[in-house]
Design a protein around this motif. Sequence first.
Motif, PDB file in Angstrom:
ATOM      1  N   ALA A   2       0.823  -1.209   0.000  1.00 48.95           N
ATOM      2  CA  ALA A   2       0.000   0.000   0.000  1.00 48.95           C
ATOM      3  C   ALA A   2       0.858   1.259   0.000  1.00 48.95           C
ATOM      4  O   ALA A   2       0.551   2.240  -0.698  1.00 48.95           O
ATOM      5  CB  ALA A   2      -0.930  -0.001   1.207  1.00 48.95           C
ATOM      6  N   THR A   3       1.946   1.243   0.763  1.00 47.15           N
ATOM      7  CA  THR A   3       2.828   2.408   0.833  1.00 47.15           C
ATOM      8  C   THR A   3       3.427   2.727  -0.532  1.00 47.15           C
ATOM      9  O   THR A   3       3.461   3.888  -0.961  1.00 47.15           O
ATOM     10  CB  THR A   3       3.970   2.167   1.848  1.00 47.15           C
ATOM     11  N   LEU A  48       2.275   1.713  -3.541  1.00 48.03           N
ATOM     12  CA  LEU A  48       1.228   2.041  -4.513  1.00 48.03           C
ATOM     13  C   LEU A  48       0.706   3.458  -4.331  1.00 48.03           C
ATOM     14  O   LEU A  48       0.388   4.151  -5.317  1.00 48.03           O
ATOM     15  CB  LEU A  48       0.077   1.044  -4.394  1.00 48.03           C
ATOM     16  N   THR A  49       0.620   3.906  -3.094  1.00 45.48           N
ATOM     17  CA  THR A  49       0.094   5.242  -2.821  1.00 45.48           C
ATOM     18  C   THR A  49       0.926   6.332  -3.491  1.00 45.48           C
ATOM     19  O   THR A  49       0.402   7.383  -3.888  1.00 45.48           O
ATOM     20  CB  THR A  49       0.050   5.494  -1.297  1.00 45.48           C
ATOM     21  N   ASP A  50       2.214   6.070  -3.652  1.00 42.82           N
ATOM     22  CA  ASP A  50       3.101   7.063  -4.254  1.00 42.82           C
ATOM     23  C   ASP A  50       3.119   7.009  -5.775  1.00 42.82           C
ATOM     24  O   ASP A  50       3.766   7.852  -6.419  1.00 42.82           O
ATOM     25  CB  ASP A  50       4.539   6.862  -3.734  1.00 42.82           C
ATOM     26  N   THR A  94      -3.051   6.385  -8.845  1.00 46.98           N
ATOM     27  CA  THR A  94      -3.572   5.273  -8.055  1.00 46.98           C
ATOM     28  C   THR A  94      -4.428   5.807  -6.913  1.00 46.98           C
ATOM     29  O   THR A  94      -4.244   6.931  -6.451  1.00 46.98           O
ATOM     30  CB  THR A  94      -2.436   4.406  -7.458  1.00 46.98           C
ATOM     31  N   ARG A  95      -5.359   4.969  -6.469  1.00 49.52           N
ATOM     32  CA  ARG A  95      -6.173   5.312  -5.291  1.00 49.52           C
ATOM     33  C   ARG A  95      -6.238   4.058  -4.430  1.00 49.52           C
ATOM     34  O   ARG A  95      -6.782   3.034  -4.837  1.00 49.52           O
ATOM     35  CB  ARG A  95      -7.579   5.764  -5.701  1.00 49.52           C
ATOM     36  N   ILE A  96      -5.665   4.171  -3.239  1.00 53.23           N
ATOM     37  CA  ILE A  96      -5.550   3.020  -2.361  1.00 53.23           C
ATOM     38  C   ILE A  96      -6.336   3.279  -1.076  1.00 53.23           C
ATOM     39  O   ILE A  96      -5.920   4.083  -0.228  1.00 53.23           O
ATOM     40  CB  ILE A  96      -4.072   2.723  -2.019  1.00 53.23           C
ATOM     41  N   ALA A 156      -8.088   2.709   2.717  1.00 52.57           N
ATOM     42  CA  ALA A 156      -7.485   2.291   3.991  1.00 52.57           C
ATOM     43  C   ALA A 156      -7.550   0.783   4.194  1.00 52.57           C
ATOM     44  O   ALA A 156      -6.690   0.196   4.855  1.00 52.57           O
ATOM     45  CB  ALA A 156      -8.186   3.007   5.144  1.00 52.57           C
ATOM     46  N   ALA A 196      -9.835  -0.318  -4.915  1.00 49.78           N
ATOM     47  CA  ALA A 196      -8.604   0.430  -5.201  1.00 49.78           C
ATOM     48  C   ALA A 196      -8.500   0.676  -6.706  1.00 49.78           C
ATOM     49  O   ALA A 196      -9.063  -0.079  -7.513  1.00 49.78           O
ATOM     50  CB  ALA A 196      -7.392  -0.334  -4.707  1.00 49.78           C
ATOM     51  N   ILE A 243      -5.709   0.878  -9.585  1.00 48.53           N
ATOM     52  CA  ILE A 243      -4.318   0.645  -9.977  1.00 48.53           C
ATOM     53  C   ILE A 243      -4.317   0.563 -11.502  1.00 48.53           C
ATOM     54  O   ILE A 243      -4.601  -0.496 -12.081  1.00 48.53           O
ATOM     55  CB  ILE A 243      -3.771  -0.662  -9.364  1.00 48.53           C
TER      56      ILE A 243
END
Length: 243
Positions: free
Chosen positions: A27-28, A30-32, A36-38, A40, A79, A81
Amino acid sequence: MDIRALAVDFSGTLAPAGPNPDGAHTATVLTDLPHTRIPAGFPAVFDTVRRHTRNTDRTVNRHTPFAATLRHAATLCGAVIPDPVDAAASVLAALPTPPIEPQTARAIRQIHATGLLCVLACNTEHSETARRSALRAAAIEDCFDALVLSSTLGLRKPHPHFYQAVSAACGVPAHEILFAGDNPTKDVTGPRTAGMHAVLISPAHRPDSLAPAGDNLAHITDLPTYLNVITSHHSTETSAELR
């Protein structure tokens, strides 16, 4: 024992085993990534999907691409991706990868210098590009004539077709291949069932360190001496037969 090729495992054999990507790490990363939208809840969903996928894959000895695991987890939790393949590469590249130790690299160069054909044969999430990069960093990429990876083949050790692919990559009969790795089932029993020779690379204190009816080396740096002994023994026997 007439050995013309060496097939060697990577993680736990050539290099120390590295971490697997869990939901928090994934998740860390992918968030960057752009676009993308991840949510919680992604880490927990990813961990569940990955655990189920790995268990299923191990049952049938197949290899589900890491990108497919990302895509499935994203679908379940909403999410976004855009490119799971590129995202998977980013997640895996961000994992700390233990390097191949200098003494291990020296052992591989020593083996290759004898004229033995060498093939990397391993179960891995990483791509061929990533594995070649690790070999290149240790200055031993040129020692490997081919790479047989579960991530490319779509099958995992100990699937019989994995060892068939190893034999094809080596270009010699199975009985002229020595398989070396740290897992008794995947790196000893599996290769022997396929007609290869095998040696377990595992410290004696490990619970699974005993190879079934076979040799056990504490470290891959012991392999050059082992190969010298078994090939010399074969030459001596052959000379005796000729006399």
